[in-house]
Design a protein around this motif. Sequence first.
Motif, mmCIF file in Angstrom:
data_model
loop_
_atom_site.group_PDB
_atom_site.id
_atom_site.type_symbol
_atom_site.label_atom_id
_atom_site.label_comp_id
_atom_site.label_asym_id
_atom_site.label_seq_id
_atom_site.Cartn_x
_atom_site.Cartn_y
_atom_site.Cartn_z
ATOM 1 N N ARG A 247 -58.447 53.026 -21.214
ATOM 2 C CA ARG A 247 -59.530 53.262 -22.169
ATOM 3 C C ARG A 247 -60.891 53.379 -21.486
ATOM 4 N NH1 ARG A 247 -59.044 49.136 -27.333
ATOM 5 N NH2 ARG A 247 -57.011 49.810 -28.166
ATOM 6 N N GLY A 248 -60.945 52.981 -20.213
ATOM 7 C CA GLY A 248 -62.237 52.941 -19.541
ATOM 8 C C GLY A 248 -63.061 51.731 -19.938
ATOM 9 N N ASP A 249 -62.393 50.693 -20.430
ATOM 10 C CA ASP A 249 -63.050 49.457 -20.859
ATOM 11 C C ASP A 249 -63.209 48.536 -19.650
ATOM 12 O OD1 ASP A 249 -63.693 46.920 -21.846
ATOM 13 O OD2 ASP A 249 -62.544 47.213 -23.689
ATOM 14 N N ARG A 250 -64.440 48.314 -19.212
ATOM 15 C CA ARG A 250 -64.706 47.486 -18.039
ATOM 16 C C ARG A 250 -65.309 46.147 -18.398
ATOM 17 N NH1 ARG A 250 -66.941 52.250 -13.933
ATOM 18 N NH2 ARG A 250 -64.926 53.349 -13.781
ATOM 19 N N SER A 251 -65.144 45.742 -19.645
ATOM 20 C CA SER A 251 -65.646 44.443 -20.066
ATOM 21 C C SER A 251 -64.812 43.325 -19.456
ATOM 22 C CB SER A 251 -65.622 44.339 -21.593
ATOM 23 O OG SER A 251 -64.276 44.363 -22.067
ATOM 24 N N ALA A 252 -65.362 42.114 -19.479
ATOM 25 C CA ALA A 252 -64.670 40.977 -18.863
ATOM 26 C C ALA A 252 -63.756 40.249 -19.833
ATOM 27 C CB ALA A 252 -65.704 39.998 -18.301
ATOM 28 N N GLY A 253 -63.855 40.544 -21.107
ATOM 29 C CA GLY A 253 -63.069 39.795 -22.088
ATOM 30 C C GLY A 253 -61.922 40.588 -22.662
ATOM 31 N N PRO A 254 -61.161 39.977 -23.561
ATOM 32 C CA PRO A 254 -60.007 40.640 -24.179
ATOM 33 C C PRO A 254 -60.434 41.750 -25.130
ATOM 34 C CG PRO A 254 -60.373 38.501 -25.183
ATOM 35 C CD PRO A 254 -61.310 38.582 -24.026
ATOM 36 N N LEU A 255 -59.504 42.645 -25.401
ATOM 37 C CA LEU A 255 -59.753 43.709 -26.360
ATOM 38 C C LEU A 255 -59.901 43.126 -27.767
ATOM 39 C CD1 LEU A 255 -57.047 46.290 -25.217
ATOM 40 C CD2 LEU A 255 -59.529 46.559 -24.981
ATOM 41 N N PRO A 256 -60.734 43.729 -28.589
ATOM 42 C CA PRO A 256 -60.755 43.295 -29.997
ATOM 43 C C PRO A 256 -59.422 43.642 -30.639
ATOM 44 C CG PRO A 256 -62.035 45.310 -29.696
ATOM 45 C CD PRO A 256 -61.655 44.834 -28.326
ATOM 46 N N SER A 257 -58.978 42.794 -31.526
ATOM 47 C CA SER A 257 -57.685 43.012 -32.166
ATOM 48 C C SER A 257 -57.865 43.129 -33.674
ATOM 49 C CB SER A 257 -56.725 41.864 -31.853
ATOM 50 O OG SER A 257 -57.186 40.660 -32.435
ATOM 51 N N PRO A 258 -56.904 43.764 -34.349
ATOM 52 C CA PRO A 258 -57.017 43.909 -35.810
ATOM 53 C C PRO A 258 -57.200 42.585 -36.517
ATOM 54 C CG PRO A 258 -55.241 45.282 -34.961
ATOM 55 C CD PRO A 258 -55.703 44.422 -33.824
ATOM 56 N N ARG A 259 -56.590 41.536 -35.940
ATOM 57 C CA ARG A 259 -56.685 40.222 -36.585
ATOM 58 C C ARG A 259 -57.777 39.364 -35.967
ATOM 59 N NH1 ARG A 259 -51.078 38.257 -38.956
ATOM 60 N NH2 ARG A 259 -50.206 40.249 -39.548
ATOM 61 N N HIS A 260 -58.500 39.920 -35.012
ATOM 62 C CA HIS A 260 -59.597 39.211 -34.360
ATOM 63 C C HIS A 260 -59.163 37.828 -33.897
ATOM 64 C CE1 HIS A 260 -62.226 42.408 -35.726
ATOM 65 N NE2 HIS A 260 -61.780 42.228 -36.955
ATOM 66 N N ALA A 261 -58.061 37.802 -33.171
ATOM 67 C CA ALA A 261 -57.548 36.532 -32.652
ATOM 68 C C ALA A 261 -58.614 35.883 -31.788
ATOM 69 C CB ALA A 261 -56.287 36.768 -31.832
#
Length: 516
Positions: free
Chosen positions: A500-514
Amino acid sequence: MSDRSAIIIGGGIAGLATAALLGAEGYRVTLVEARDDLGGRAGSWEHLGFRFDTGPSWYLMPEVFDHFFALLGTSAAEQLDLVPLDPAYRVYSEGHAPIDVRSGRENARVLFESLEPGAGETLDRYLDSASDAYRLAVTRFLYDTYETTAGLRDPALLKRLPTLAPLLTRTLASHVERRFSDIRLRQVLEYPAVFLGGSPYGVPSLYHLMSHLDLEEGVLYPRGGFTEVIAAIERLARAQGVDIRTSSPVAEITTTDARATGIRLADDTRLEADIVVSTADLHHTETALLPPHLQSYPESWWESRTPSPGALLILLGVDGELPQLAHHTLVFTRDWRANFGDIFGRDTRIPDPASFYVCKPSASDDTVAPEGTENIFVLVPIPADPSLGHGGVDGAGDDVIERAADEVIAQMADWCDIPDLAERIVVRRTIAPADFASDLNAWRGNSLGLAHTLRQSAMFRPRNASRKVSDLFYAGTSALPGIGLPMCLISAELVVKRLRGDRSAGPLPSPRHASL
């Protein structure tokens, strides 16, 4: 959504998880597994009514599982029947009466204080630090692909350097032993180094964060065993349209102009795809499936790296009950340093006496053993050395391995007060480093992956993409972020982040926002 195609090499948890996530991204995914069964290191074996997990048996970092399942629109609670364990585990330390470790800050505090006056208050501070380090790892380190150093240059993280630096330069053993004197307390806090594929005298003390998991968060068990975790992820992968092919060993990753184009199977079948993700052993992937000029991690790189220990696994079906053992039981020798020296030192050998781990899933699960019997899984950390030999069924393994298993069974009988243990064994199988090498292509027959030494952690661990072959990615125990089922789930997510080209340090956002 993508209309591209992907091939996944390896049907362990990392491969299945990567396949499921890429399927959800819209990729047409084919997964190939060399063996007849899925699971990889998280395998299963059935014999005479007993069903044994042959790999992971601790369910830790539950929020990582929850987050992974949330990415696929479900939850761990919906996919698994999770049972909390009480006690979390039992400890037999040589020369001492056994102790039960119960999760929860207050329970741990009371136990520590009962064994060493003043240790309860010290543990409070230790766990405060462990909890802080764990949250930092999850939000700043574990979900970072390290394509850039942006995450490491974050001002909020830089402010933490005075606290972090000592945790990175001091060993876990030194961190623990300057705070606690009782050997049992030291061992409880140091044994998680084995989960990381290392020795408490070698892994950095940042990994004291592991104690937050078992002493505060608690230990769960998926009823039916860890094969149920694999089955759940397989279901989700198939629901995303993944084509899963077992008995399909890969002979080569095919390339054109240094770009991955697919794979060639051992039977010369060729499969093409836009991307290839190998979750097979990284050493095998690099040195056996790619030509020398396309290897990011050639044999010379591995010569200076540290594998996790090897393992002697002993699977036992035992007649009658074994109340002396909890679901998880740890057996520790008095000479802790010498034990690890035998495994990681210059002149390695199978430790005798050994420190080892025993899982008795039949304590929590009536599906894993016939009525009136117990299911016992014993893991003895030993050198990563295939020359030690193969295991076998009913004593049919190589002599060195079977003799070592006999010694461990006798030691367990003596130290855990089960004098007739050997006579009650009705099923026996051993698995050894040569089996890990032949069955899983594990480098040097190691049992877990690359050890989490400082030089092999976080940004120093192999990245999740080839430096020399475009469209070739990696996941699993020797790539980012590391060893263990939760780390493998994160490694699958890191492939998605890179694509995705996501270079953030945290997890991906999820539909349930775990929450993490």
